[in-house]
Enzyme design. Structure first.
Site, PDB file in Angstrom:
ATOM      1  N   PRO A  47       0.820  -1.220   0.000  1.00  0.00           N
ATOM      2  CA  PRO A  47       0.000   0.000   0.000  1.00  0.00           C
ATOM      3  C   PRO A  47       0.851   1.267   0.000  1.00  0.00           C
ATOM      4  CG  PRO A  47      -0.915  -1.611   1.513  1.00  0.00           C
ATOM      5  CD  PRO A  47       0.396  -2.165   1.047  1.00  0.00           C
ATOM      6  N   ASP A  48       0.412   2.234  -0.775  1.00  0.00           N
ATOM      7  CA  ASP A  48       0.978   3.601  -0.834  1.00  0.00           C
ATOM      8  C   ASP A  48       2.315   3.710  -1.554  1.00  0.00           C
ATOM      9  OD1 ASP A  48      -1.210   4.341   0.644  1.00  0.00           O
ATOM     10  OD2 ASP A  48      -0.148   4.636   2.521  1.00  0.00           O
ATOM     11  N   SER A  49       2.890   2.601  -2.009  1.00  0.00           N
ATOM     12  CA  SER A  49       4.260   2.673  -2.525  1.00  0.00           C
ATOM     13  C   SER A  49       4.337   3.321  -3.903  1.00  0.00           C
ATOM     14  CB  SER A  49       4.880   1.276  -2.557  1.00  0.00           C
ATOM     15  OG  SER A  49       4.110   0.391  -3.363  1.00  0.00           O
TER      16      SER A  49
END
Length: 919
Positions: free
Chosen positions: A200-202
């Site tokens: 997530p969010d990478s």
């Protein structure tokens, strides 16, 4: 005792049972960080006989379809502890419904793989999933891969243990990914469908935060780490990878979503398997962007201003056209396919905290001509800013986990999932010393006033007294349950009736549950639990095809043969109907023959007794077993944000129209029933001067029926005007198309009259509100080339009175240029020995509309075609050709249609490779 509307021979008919039951899309898997604060003691379930080596199944297009999901016993114990502490039994019952939902297991550190002393590591969770698995039913195990070097480079609350260095990347690969892959690849877990949400969010941080120093260092490592993870995980046949794709409030702007799709494609193409290494994308992970904004669209215009461009301090959207996750996933899907991903790529939405119910949820669109005030009164997302991501005050649970949610055809959704476990903190509201590498992010501080566009001096809106990210946060969990939308139903005990015409009053008399068994003497029992939740607890009907159903157990609001519920405001004259909306979530067993449908009745007078004599409007959410509506199919329509097959017929005393949702669904959220009523008026089925008497929602059953259930239901209708001036304006006349381009349509109309004065006009496109303006002309933009759109306009006055809709006009946009093109994808819906059923999706991939299409394939394993629908299909040797019918050959760019096939197989039932040609 409520009486049925007689005769009910107008009902749907069974036209041919399918050879085998379809697989029921059951609940799916979703999340709980294993580094959470100590939970109440729970013994890990011992592996059952299913824990022995399993025969791997073929890699599925949608791993959630037909599967149950893993319920994390640690998270379940936390929820049970909170439920046990409640003073209100109804709240406790709702929490116990929540504790049975699947959530994902978060591997957020190297230590999480083995797990804490006396706790559960990855292997213990996998063994517990095997123990939970039901014989003959696939089990989805949700996993979150979340430990990149330099993790979460633009935030602090979720920083990880690995530095953004080459050494950090080496540890990530050898001490994190490799051990996870080794465990997942063990033969005994081959029978699980392991769904991994990857980092997530990478990758979104690479797209939008390249100016941040930490992200500049971490970005290349993110790409290499995700590539390595995809290579390792894709090599395991029962593992499904879903890349995190941010959310609408982050990547919704085209300037973000286009490069995001390119970034995702860049990483996928670098893997050994290319695009095949990615099974889908996950959005809204651990976020609170609502699934739908029911009263707003990107083109909504008030006082000549698009609301998404409202000025400060009301610049909530800042010209971001993706207002919600439904819009964002549809938008992102198109960009992903354009970037090279296959048309069969799937999407999941984390709905664990994006419901936004509770007392502050708007129930109707705002009023007035100020765009900013209208926006703030209309949006269900009540955050101070779309960037307020941490422990958002006012958020609620969203849709319960479910596979293949319909009603979002452009989004290509595989499932609603709970990736972030409800009640797990997003970050501490004050600095907390820890050895997990988690910093203090001021976005989690309720006293902090962030700088930047759109904040306008507001604080974060974060909940106070929050613990570290991933730890149990009871106050947040209590809020999520209280503000759930749809509301969470309680457990399984309740009041029952087995009387064929029995009734049960629900929700304090606001609704009535009726048995309404009118064409059978078999035993049927209904059980009402809490709120508006109820089920068919006993039934095994065996009617054959060609006739009326045995029963229509249903919940209703309004007046049914003189029995009226409280506070419904019905009857309301149709031309005085200001709004009629409904949300409905259902459980639909795989076996049986039935439909899942609303039944709206109108009468020529406001009399509430006896048989209504004007019209019956059925709205089919879904059906099984080959049933079809009364009458004949007379067309298709896009109304209330959905596409329907339209059937019409004539009973002895009333007319009937049935709207059958293409693709089917298990739930509706804020369905605009008024738009469907208005469409029925435009078709001459319902008289504008008639009265809406009641709204029913239930199940017409021919065969089986036990297990059908409603988990939540609501219906609300309002009358135009209330007190003072109650006279609506006259109907606008002379609505005309004054010009079109490939992407726009210009319209004008004559001014309406009113006893006080007209304050504005509302334009509808295909039954969906487009804009409210004060003048008598409007240009609708952002349309598809070579597409017909149906418009109506209404007039309103300052008192809120609204006229009936104008006579509709049709505007057809010009050609967009370029040769027509299409693509086709295959989805195996169900398989038995020796048969199978499949759905083929045809999508216009060009820049101009198709006027016809043909899909061809060669069977790889000697299969034989036995049946088809929505197409003309023929087999010659091993080759099959399937062409459009008269009503589904024209497709606008980016849109699609489906057709179904059935066949037989022996030995192996391989997936054919499809080719599509368009004309």
């Amino acid at each position: 005792m409520a009486r049925r509307h007689l005769p009910r021979l107008r009902a749907a008919t069974l036209v041919g049972a399918i050879g085998a039951s379809l697989i029921l899309p059951l609940s799916v898997a979703t999340a709980a960080p294993v580094t959470a604060a100590p939970a109440p003691t729970v013994a890990a379930a011992a592996p059952a006989a299913l824990a022995t080596a399993a025969t791997p199944e073929a890699h599925q297009d949608n791993p959630f379809a037909g599967a149950t999901g893993y319920v994390n016993p640690l998270w379940k114990a936390q929820v049970e502890s909170e439920a046990a502490a409640q003073q209100d039994p109804a709240v406790a019952a709702r929490m116990r419904t929540v504790e049975g939902q699947p959530t994902s297991v978060w591997m957020d550190s190297i230590g999480a793989i083995a797990g804490p002393a006396g706790g559960m590591g990855l292997q213990a969770h996998l063994d517990a999933a095997l123990a939970q698995r039901r014989a003959g039913t696939p089990e989805v195990f949700g996993l979150v891969v979340y430990d990149l070097p330099g993790r979460d480079c633009n935030a602090l609350a979720s920083n990880g243990e690995l530095p953004a260095t080459a050494a950090g990347l080496a540890r990530y690969e050898t001490q994190y990914i490799d051990p996870i892959a080794a465990l997942l690849g063990q033969p005994k877990y081959a029978g699980l469908r392991i769904v991994a949400t990857v980092e997530p969010d990478s990758l979104p941080n690479i797209v939008t935060n390249s100016a941040v120093t930490a992200c500049q260092s971490a970005g290349p490592l993110y790409e290499q780490g995700v590539e390595y993870a995809l290579n390792a995980l894709h090599a395991i046949g029962n593992v499904y990878t879903y890349l995190d794709a941010g959310h609408a409030g982050w990547l919704g702007w085209p300037s973000n979503s286009t490069p995001a799709a390119a970034e995702f494609a860049k990483v996928a193409k670098a893997t050994s398997a290319g695009f095949a290494s990615v099974d889908g994308f996950a959005t809204d992970t651990a976020n609170t962007t609502p699934l739908r904004e029911p009263f707003l669209t990107a083109s909504t215009t008030v006082g000549g201003q698009q609301v998404i461009g409202a000025a400060a301090p009301n610049d909530f959207y800042q010209w971001n056209p993706d207002l919600d996750e439904a819009t964002f996933t549809a938008d992102l899907y198109r960009r992903l396919v354009a970037a090279g991903f296959p048309a069969g790529i799937g999407m999941v939405v984390d709905t664990s905290r994006n419901g936004w119910g509770g007392p502050n949820r708007p129930t109707a669109a705002g009023t007035g001509t100020d765009a900013g005030a209208f926006l703030n009164a209309s949006r269900v997302d009540r955050r101070p800013h779309r960037g307020a991501w941490c422990n958002a005050s006012g958020a609620g649970l969203g849709e319960l986990p479910q596979a293949t949610p319909a009603g979002y055809p452009d989004s290509h959704l595989d499932a609603f999932v709970w990736i972030k476990p409800p009640g797990e903190s997003d970050g501490s509201s004050t600095a907390v010393a820890n050895d997990q590498g988690k910093g203090f992010d001021r976005m989690c501080d309720p006293t902090y006033t962030p700088a930047g566009a759109g904040w306008n001096g507001r604080t974060t809106g974060a909940l106070p007294n929050a613990p570290l990210a991933g730890q149990w946060f009871p106050a947040q969990f209590d809020q999520l349950v209280a503000n759930a939308y749809p509301a969470v139903a309680a457990g399984t005990t309740g009041t029952s009736t087995c009387d064929p015409q029995g009734t049960i009053s629900l929700a304090g008399g606001a609704y009535t549950l009726q048995a309404n068994e009118w064409n059978s003497t078999a035993t049927q029992c209904l059980t009402a639990t809490s709120g508006t939740a109820w089920s068919v607890s006993t039934a095994d009907f065996t009617l054959g095809g060609g006739g009326a159903p045995a029963t229509y157990p249903s919940i209703y609001r309004g007046c049914h043969w003189g029995a009226c519920t409280t506070g419904s405001s019905l009857p309301i004259q149709v031309n005085q109907l200001a709004s009629a909306t409904s949300s409905w979530s259902t459980v639909q067993p795989a076996a049986g023959a039935y439909d899942v449908a609303y039944d709206l009745w109108t009468n020529s007078t406001p009399t509430t007794t006896g048989q209504p004599d004007d019209s019956e409007i059925m709205v089919w959410q879904n059906s099984r077993g080959g049933v079809q509506p009364f009458g004949a199919k007379t067309g298709t329509a896009t109304v209330a944000g959905h596409t329907w097959d339209v059937w019409t017929g004539q009973q002895s005393a009333w007319k009937i129209v049935s709207y059958v949702l293409q693709g089917g669904a298990t739930s509706f959220a804020d369905l605009d029933l008024k738009a469907l009523v208005d469409d029925s008026v435009s078709r001459g089925v319902t008289a504008a001067g008639s009265y809406l008497i009641d709204a029913e929602a239930g199940f017409e059953i021919w065969q089986g029926g036990q297990g059908l259930a409603t988990t939540t239901f609501s219906f609300d209708a309002t009358r135009a005007g209330s007190g003072g001036d109650t006279t609506p304006p006259s109907v606008p006349t002379a609505l005309a198309v004054t010009g079109t381009t490939a992407t726009s349509a210009s319209l004008s109309w004559a001014a309406a009259g009113d006893n006080v004065g007209v304050s504005g006009y509302t334009l509808y496109r295909d039954g969906v509100r487009v804009a409210t303006v004060t003048g008598t002309s409007y240009t609708d933009t952002g349309l598809n080339p070579s597409t017909a759109y149906r418009y109506t306009v209404t007039a309103s006055d300052a008192a809120g009175n609204t006229s009936a809709a104008s006579t509709p006009v049709t505007a057809t946009t010009g050609a967009g240029g370029g040769a027509p093109a299409c693509a086709a994808s295959w989805h195996l819906d169900s398989q038995w020995n020796p048969g199978f059923g499949a759905t083929v999706t045809v999508t216009d991939t060009g820049t101009t509309a198709t006027h016809g299409w043909t899909v061809t394939w060669t069977w790889p394993d000697g299969q034989q075609l036995t049946n088809s629908w929505n197409t003309v299909a023929q087999q010659s040797g091993q080759g099959v050709s399937a062409a459009n019918l008269s009503y589904n050959g024209t497709l606008a760019p980016g849109t699609g249609t489906t057709f179904g096939v059935q066949g037989t197989w022996s030995g192996v039932n391989g997936t054919p490779t499809l080719a599509c040609t368009a004309s």
